[in-house]
Design a protein around this motif. Structure first.
Motif, PDB file in Angstrom:
ATOM      1  N   SER A  37       0.849  -1.200   0.000  1.00 15.77           N
ATOM      2  CA  SER A  37       0.000   0.000   0.000  1.00 15.77           C
ATOM      3  C   SER A  37       0.879   1.242   0.000  1.00 15.77           C
ATOM      4  N   ARG A  38       1.927   1.211   0.818  1.00 14.83           N
ATOM      5  CA  ARG A  38       2.844   2.356   0.855  1.00 14.83           C
ATOM      6  C   ARG A  38       3.507   2.549  -0.509  1.00 14.83           C
ATOM      7  N   ALA A  39       3.853   1.433  -1.155  1.00  7.75           N
ATOM      8  CA  ALA A  39       4.479   1.532  -2.479  1.00  7.75           C
ATOM      9  C   ALA A  39       3.516   2.178  -3.478  1.00  7.75           C
ATOM     10  N   LEU A  40       2.221   1.846  -3.365  1.00 10.78           N
ATOM     11  CA  LEU A  40       1.236   2.463  -4.261  1.00 10.78           C
ATOM     12  C   LEU A  40       1.124   3.958  -3.985  1.00 10.78           C
ATOM     13  N   HIS A  41       1.014   4.330  -2.709  1.00 12.43           N
ATOM     14  CA  HIS A  41       0.938   5.760  -2.374  1.00 12.43           C
ATOM     15  C   HIS A  41       2.147   6.509  -2.942  1.00 12.43           C
ATOM     16  N   LYS A  42       3.323   5.928  -2.762  1.00 15.21           N
ATOM     17  CA  LYS A  42       4.548   6.582  -3.235  1.00 15.21           C
ATOM     18  C   LYS A  42       4.506   6.712  -4.763  1.00 15.21           C
ATOM     19  N   ALA A  43       4.048   5.630  -5.426  1.00 15.76           N
ATOM     20  CA  ALA A  43       4.024   5.641  -6.893  1.00 15.76           C
ATOM     21  C   ALA A  43       3.130   6.756  -7.437  1.00 15.76           C
ATOM     22  N   THR A  44       2.031   7.085  -6.704  1.00 16.44           N
ATOM     23  CA  THR A  44       1.136   8.145  -7.202  1.00 16.44           C
ATOM     24  C   THR A  44       1.849   9.498  -7.219  1.00 16.44           C
ATOM     25  N   THR A  45       2.939   9.638  -6.486  1.00 18.15           N
ATOM     26  CA  THR A  45       3.679  10.903  -6.514  1.00 18.15           C
ATOM     27  C   THR A  45       4.770  10.862  -7.590  1.00 18.15           C
ATOM     28  N   GLU A  46       4.908   9.706  -8.278  1.00 16.02           N
ATOM     29  CA  GLU A  46       5.971   9.570  -9.274  1.00 16.02           C
ATOM     30  C   GLU A  46       5.433   9.607 -10.701  1.00 16.02           C
ATOM     31  N   SER A  47       4.768   8.537 -11.139  1.00 17.45           N
ATOM     32  CA  SER A  47       4.266   8.556 -12.510  1.00 17.45           C
ATOM     33  C   SER A  47       3.076   7.619 -12.641  1.00 17.45           C
ATOM     34  N   ARG A  48       2.385   7.783 -13.747  1.00 16.34           N
ATOM     35  CA  ARG A  48       1.238   6.918 -14.008  1.00 16.34           C
ATOM     36  C   ARG A  48       1.683   5.464 -14.174  1.00 16.34           C
ATOM     37  N   GLU A  49       2.807   5.245 -14.882  1.00 15.54           N
ATOM     38  CA  GLU A  49       3.280   3.875 -15.117  1.00 15.54           C
ATOM     39  C   GLU A  49       3.583   3.192 -13.787  1.00 15.54           C
ATOM     40  N   GLN A  50       4.302   3.939 -12.912  1.00 14.14           N
ATOM     41  CA  GLN A  50       4.631   3.335 -11.618  1.00 14.14           C
ATOM     42  C   GLN A  50       3.375   3.077 -10.783  1.00 14.14           C
ATOM     43  N   THR A  51       2.396   3.972 -10.907  1.00 13.29           N
ATOM     44  CA  THR A  51       1.129   3.788 -10.187  1.00 13.29           C
ATOM     45  C   THR A  51       0.447   2.502 -10.661  1.00 13.29           C
ATOM     46  N   PHE A  52       0.378   2.321 -11.985  1.00 12.25           N
ATOM     47  CA  PHE A  52      -0.261   1.118 -12.522  1.00 12.25           C
ATOM     48  C   PHE A  52       0.466  -0.144 -12.061  1.00 12.25           C
ATOM     49  N   ALA A  53       1.793  -0.124 -12.100  1.00 11.15           N
ATOM     50  CA  ALA A  53       2.560  -1.314 -11.722  1.00 11.15           C
ATOM     51  C   ALA A  53       2.312  -1.644 -10.247  1.00 11.15           C
ATOM     52  N   ALA A  54       2.343  -0.623  -9.381  1.00 10.91           N
ATOM     53  CA  ALA A  54       2.121  -0.863  -7.949  1.00 10.91           C
ATOM     54  C   ALA A  54       0.688  -1.330  -7.696  1.00 10.91           C
ATOM     55  N   ALA A  55      -0.270  -0.758  -8.445  1.00  9.74           N
ATOM     56  CA  ALA A  55      -1.671  -1.144  -8.269  1.00  9.74           C
ATOM     57  C   ALA A  55      -1.871  -2.609  -8.662  1.00  9.74           C
TER      58      ALA A  55
END
Ligand code: HEC
Ligand code: HEC
Ligand code: HEC
Ligand code: HEC
Length: 432
Positions: free
Chosen positions: A306-324
């Motif tokens: 969950s923390r990785a997803l939160h962090k990814a939302t501050t980085e990029s859409r691609e990282q958000t999708f991967a974490a999700a």
């Protein structure tokens, strides 16, 4: 065991709540009037001869808000929402009817179907064309095979309810709709299943359909809701608008609060700093407490992801999708475990303790998590009552403290974490 195999299949299928809506609309809907005859489900009293109550129609019509869901669209409040959105009449707009009525395509509407019946029997039990004539004599398994929706199965039920109580990529309640005045949606499977029931989980029910376990339903409901939110986030049509992601997926109070409040504080569940718009993670927070009873190592894994997803939302859409996607897969796998788990009194105590540990770390700072927390405690307390550990006086005391906890989340405006945490600890102190 067959039931859990079917469950596993459902859990691994695609977008769950959307899948539920598609199953509901798989065959023609005959209309509420087809169920409501006095010798059918329109009896005025509970039947002593049939295994089901037979007065379902009367209960639905009189007590269940679903029966008035269409009428709500005629209200001044709805007309104002529709005007602000520029969508014509609310009672004719597909976007409103999809959740406020049984809005199947016109060619799937039988002779007795009426759209103004609102969320009628078949909006939950599925189109009856394939089973209406045979369901009184066929077995439950045969009815399911003929298209009756498995509302008794907590995963399937949760996906069904969420298709309207949270939305799907095809049936979105967007921030624009909220901005036009629609109330905020919040849902918890166990609490909502028992708010206006036309069914009883009595011995006869359990003999036909298996054990009704509120705590298991609460746990599965949290996983399914979190997965559904990730499905919406992962869908390009529903999760994103222009340069912003869809705001409805975020914590409303991350933006909607005053600047003089100085209310910000760290939350281990997000790991984010001040001034960051965060996803609404209330179901993830709760699912970790479910796991505290089932598998504490898995709870840590969900926390890290969950923390990785939160962090990814501050980085990029691609990282958000991967974490999700990673988190979604974990949730899916774990919710099968929860479905099979038998919650003992020790497990109940572990859940409450886990919530209190989080409370002491400020995890209930966000209103949405506190609101889910209150509904969770209610499910846990009902399970305690069912465990036979409490005498009448202890039950009374515990219920009064649950009521006090609820009163701290009655309104989002004016929510104060400290009051919620004190009330939570008072519940724990009164529990065995
Ligand atoms: C994704 C499903 C969904 C969509 C789309 C939707 N609604 Fe709703 N609406 C709900 C649910 C669920 C509730 C009940 C919320 C609760 O009480 O928890 C509700 C509640 C309401 C209420 C408050 C009802 C009351 O009893 O106070 C109004 C008014 C309303 N909706 C109007 C609209 C209008 C107008 C539209 C179309 C622009 C619309 N809704 C679209 C699901 C939806
Ligand atoms: C909002 C969803 C919803 C609507 C609308 C709805 N039901 Fe249900 N119904 C449920 C759920 C949930 C259950 C309990 C789980 C189960 O056993 O399937 C249930 C159970 C039942 C049962 C079985 C009870 C038992 O003991 O096995 C009958 C019969 C029934 N509903 C009839 C109706 C009729 C008739 C209508 C319309 C007048 C209706 N329902 C409308 C959700 C709904
Ligand atoms: C087709 C869409 C739809 C489905 C499916 C659906 N609901 Fe609803 N539900 C609504 C709407 C719309 C309202 C608001 C009606 C109103 O206020 O008149 C509502 C209201 C409710 C309420 C009243 C909330 C309150 O604040 O009192 C409960 C409880 C509820 N639903 C439970 C459920 C459960 C449990 C399920 C799944 C078994 C379910 N619903 C499935 C659309 C739906
Ligand atoms: C990223 C920040 C952000 C998030 C998260 C957010 N909103 Fe908003 N909201 C806004 C902005 C910006 C406006 C537009 C304000 C304006 O038009 O002046 C707005 C407007 C609104 C309005 C209309 C207010 C008015 O005065 O007319 C409502 C209601 C609303 N949001 C509800 C919600 C709900 C419910 C949620 C959570 C599901 C939410 N918002 C999440 C930023 C946000």
């Amino acid at each position: 065991m067959r039931k859990w195999i079917a469950l596993g299949l459902l859990l691994t299928s695609g977008v769950q709540a959307q899948g539920a809506a598609e199953r509901i609309a798989a065959q023609a809907h005959e209309g509420v009037a087809s169920c409501a005859a006095s010798q059918c489900h329109g009896a005025t009293q509970v039947s002593s001869k049939q295994s089901v109550q037979m007065n379902e129609f009367a209960l639905w019509q009189e007590f269940d808000p679903h029966a008035k869901a269409y009428d709500i669209l005629l209200s001044p409040e709805s007309q104002s929402i529709a005007r602000k959105l520029g969508i014509g009449k609310a009672e004719e707009a597909k976007v409103c009817l999809d959740c406020h009525a049984d809005n199947v395509p016109v060619d799937l509407r039988g002779a007795k179907f009426q759209i103004d019946d609102g969320v009628g029997c078949e909006a939950c039990h599925g189109g009856a064309a394939g089973w209406l004539a045979s369901h009184t004599t066929a077995s439950h398994a045969d009815n399911l095979a003929a298209g009756l929706y498995p509302t008794e199965d907590p995963v399937a039920r949760s996906a069904l309810c969420l298709s309207c109580h949270a939305g799907t990529p095809d049936r979105m309640i967007t921030h624009r709709i909220m901005g036009a005045g629609h109330p905020r949606l919040s849902f918890e499977l166990d609490t909502f299943t028992w708010l206006h029931p036309h069914y009883q989980a009595d011995a006869d029910y359990e003999a036909r359909k298996g054990r009704f376990d509120g705590l298991r339903d609460w746990g599965i409901g949290q996983a399914t809701a979190a997965i559904n939110a990730l499905d919406i986030l992962l869908d390009e049509r529903s999760g994103w608008h222009g340069i912003f992601p869809e705001l409805v997926l975020f914590d409303c109070h991350a933006c909607h609060r005053s600047m003089s409040g100085r209310q910000w504080g760290p939350r281990q569940g997000t790991g984010l700093g001040p001034g960051v718009v965060r996803l609404n993670d209330s179901n993830l927070v709760m699912f970790r407490h479910v796991l505290a009873a089932v598998d504490s190592a898995a709870a840590e894994r969900v926390l890290a992801q969950s923390r990785a997803l939160h962090k990814a939302t501050t980085e990029s859409r691609e990282q958000t999708f991967a974490a999700a996607r990673t988190l979604r897969a974990t949730l899916q796998q774990l919710s099968t475990r929860v479905a099979d788990f038998k919650f003992s009194p020790d497990a109940l105590a572990a859940i409450l303790s886990s919530m209190i540990r989080d409370a002491d770390r400020g995890e209930f700072r966000d209103f949405a998590a506190a609101e889910q927390g209150a509904m969770a405690v209610q499910s846990v307390v009902v399970a305690f009552e069912g465990s036979g550990l409490l005498d009448e006086a202890a039950t009374e005391r515990l219920r009064a403290r649950v009521d006090a906890l609820y009163s701290t989340v009655e309104r989002d405006e004016g929510f104060a974490m400290a009051r919620f945490v004190d009330a939570l600890k008072a519940v724990r102190a009164a529990a065995p």
